[in-house]
Design a protein around this motif. Structure first.
Motif, mmCIF file in Angstrom:
data_model
loop_
_atom_site.group_PDB
_atom_site.id
_atom_site.type_symbol
_atom_site.label_atom_id
_atom_site.label_comp_id
_atom_site.label_asym_id
_atom_site.label_seq_id
_atom_site.Cartn_x
_atom_site.Cartn_y
_atom_site.Cartn_z
ATOM 1 N N PRO A 14 0.831 -1.209 0.000
ATOM 2 C CA PRO A 14 0.000 0.000 0.000
ATOM 3 C C PRO A 14 0.866 1.259 0.000
ATOM 4 O O PRO A 14 1.879 1.336 0.703
ATOM 5 C CB PRO A 14 -0.801 -0.123 1.293
ATOM 6 C CG PRO A 14 -0.912 -1.599 1.515
ATOM 7 C CD PRO A 14 0.399 -2.164 1.048
ATOM 8 N N GLY A 15 0.452 2.207 -0.822
ATOM 9 C CA GLY A 15 1.225 3.430 -0.979
ATOM 10 C C GLY A 15 2.251 3.359 -2.087
ATOM 11 O O GLY A 15 2.859 4.386 -2.439
ATOM 12 N N GLY A 16 2.446 2.190 -2.644
ATOM 13 C CA GLY A 16 3.437 2.009 -3.695
ATOM 14 C C GLY A 16 2.943 2.410 -5.064
ATOM 15 O O GLY A 16 1.818 2.896 -5.229
ATOM 16 N N SER A 17 3.803 2.193 -6.065
ATOM 17 C CA SER A 17 3.514 2.605 -7.440
ATOM 18 C C SER A 17 3.809 1.478 -8.415
ATOM 19 O O SER A 17 4.670 0.625 -8.152
ATOM 20 C CB SER A 17 4.371 3.821 -7.810
ATOM 21 O OG SER A 17 4.115 4.909 -6.949
ATOM 22 N N LEU A 18 3.116 1.500 -9.526
ATOM 23 C CA LEU A 18 3.357 0.575 -10.624
ATOM 24 C C LEU A 18 3.059 1.293 -11.932
ATOM 25 O O LEU A 18 2.253 2.233 -11.958
ATOM 26 C CB LEU A 18 2.449 -0.661 -10.538
ATOM 27 C CG LEU A 18 2.798 -1.775 -9.559
ATOM 28 C CD1 LEU A 18 1.683 -2.810 -9.541
ATOM 29 C CD2 LEU A 18 4.126 -2.416 -9.902
ATOM 30 N N ARG A 19 3.699 0.833 -13.007
ATOM 31 C CA ARG A 19 3.391 1.337 -14.345
ATOM 32 C C ARG A 19 2.937 0.164 -15.198
ATOM 33 O O ARG A 19 3.659 -0.830 -15.322
ATOM 34 C CB ARG A 19 4.597 2.014 -14.974
ATOM 35 C CG ARG A 19 4.399 2.303 -16.463
ATOM 36 C CD ARG A 19 5.549 3.020 -17.118
ATOM 37 N NE ARG A 19 5.229 4.423 -17.270
ATOM 38 C CZ ARG A 19 5.779 5.218 -18.190
ATOM 39 N NH1 ARG A 19 6.688 4.731 -19.021
ATOM 40 N NH2 ARG A 19 5.439 6.482 -18.259
ATOM 41 N N LEU A 20 1.769 0.323 -15.799
ATOM 42 C CA LEU A 20 1.273 -0.647 -16.764
ATOM 43 C C LEU A 20 1.479 -0.106 -18.168
ATOM 44 O O LEU A 20 1.345 1.099 -18.398
ATOM 45 C CB LEU A 20 -0.216 -0.921 -16.549
ATOM 46 C CG LEU A 20 -0.632 -1.416 -15.160
ATOM 47 C CD1 LEU A 20 -2.130 -1.736 -15.173
ATOM 48 C CD2 LEU A 20 0.172 -2.616 -14.733
#
Length: 121
Positions: A14-20
């Motif tokens: 939680p609070g993290g990031s991802l790029r699709l």
């Protein structure tokens, strides 16, 4: 037939990031991201007109998710930040030839296989 290839899913706290990313085999009119959480219906996340630049972001992701595109590579990106467990879902890329941005599933005739996003501590 437009082919769509998604990448970039995974697990994050939680609070993290991802790029699709979603690469289309031919130039699309509109590309979009939908998601389907366990035991829930598929819902629109975001959509972008590749020619018009018209953008749509669903209310639950506004301020956290950002769309961008690379027209030369027919690729749509979804940058997701401040992720929370409610964002856990399979994310699907969709495309349509018509340039009008629509938010209903039935408006899209081309779909990727989906990429899993899990947000958990």
């Amino acid at each position: 037939q437009v082919q769509l290839v998604e990448s970039g899913g995974g697990s994050v706290q939680p609070g993290g990031s991802l790029r699709l990313s979603c690469a289309a085999s031919t130039a699309p009119g509109v590309m979009a991201w939908f998601r389907q959480a366990p035991e829930k219906s598929r819902e629109i996340v975001a959509a972008l007109g590749f020619i018009s630049g018209v953008e749509y972001l669903a209310d639950p992701v506004k301020g956290r998710f950002t769309l961008s595109r690379d027209n030369a590579k027919n690729t749509l990106f979804l940058d997701m930040s401040d992720l929370n467990p409610e964002d856990t879902a399979v994310y699907y890329c969709a495309a349509r030839e018509n340039q009008r941005v629509v938010i209903l599933e039935r408006g899209y005739s081309h779909w990727g296989r989906g990429t899993q996003v899990i947000v958990s501590s």
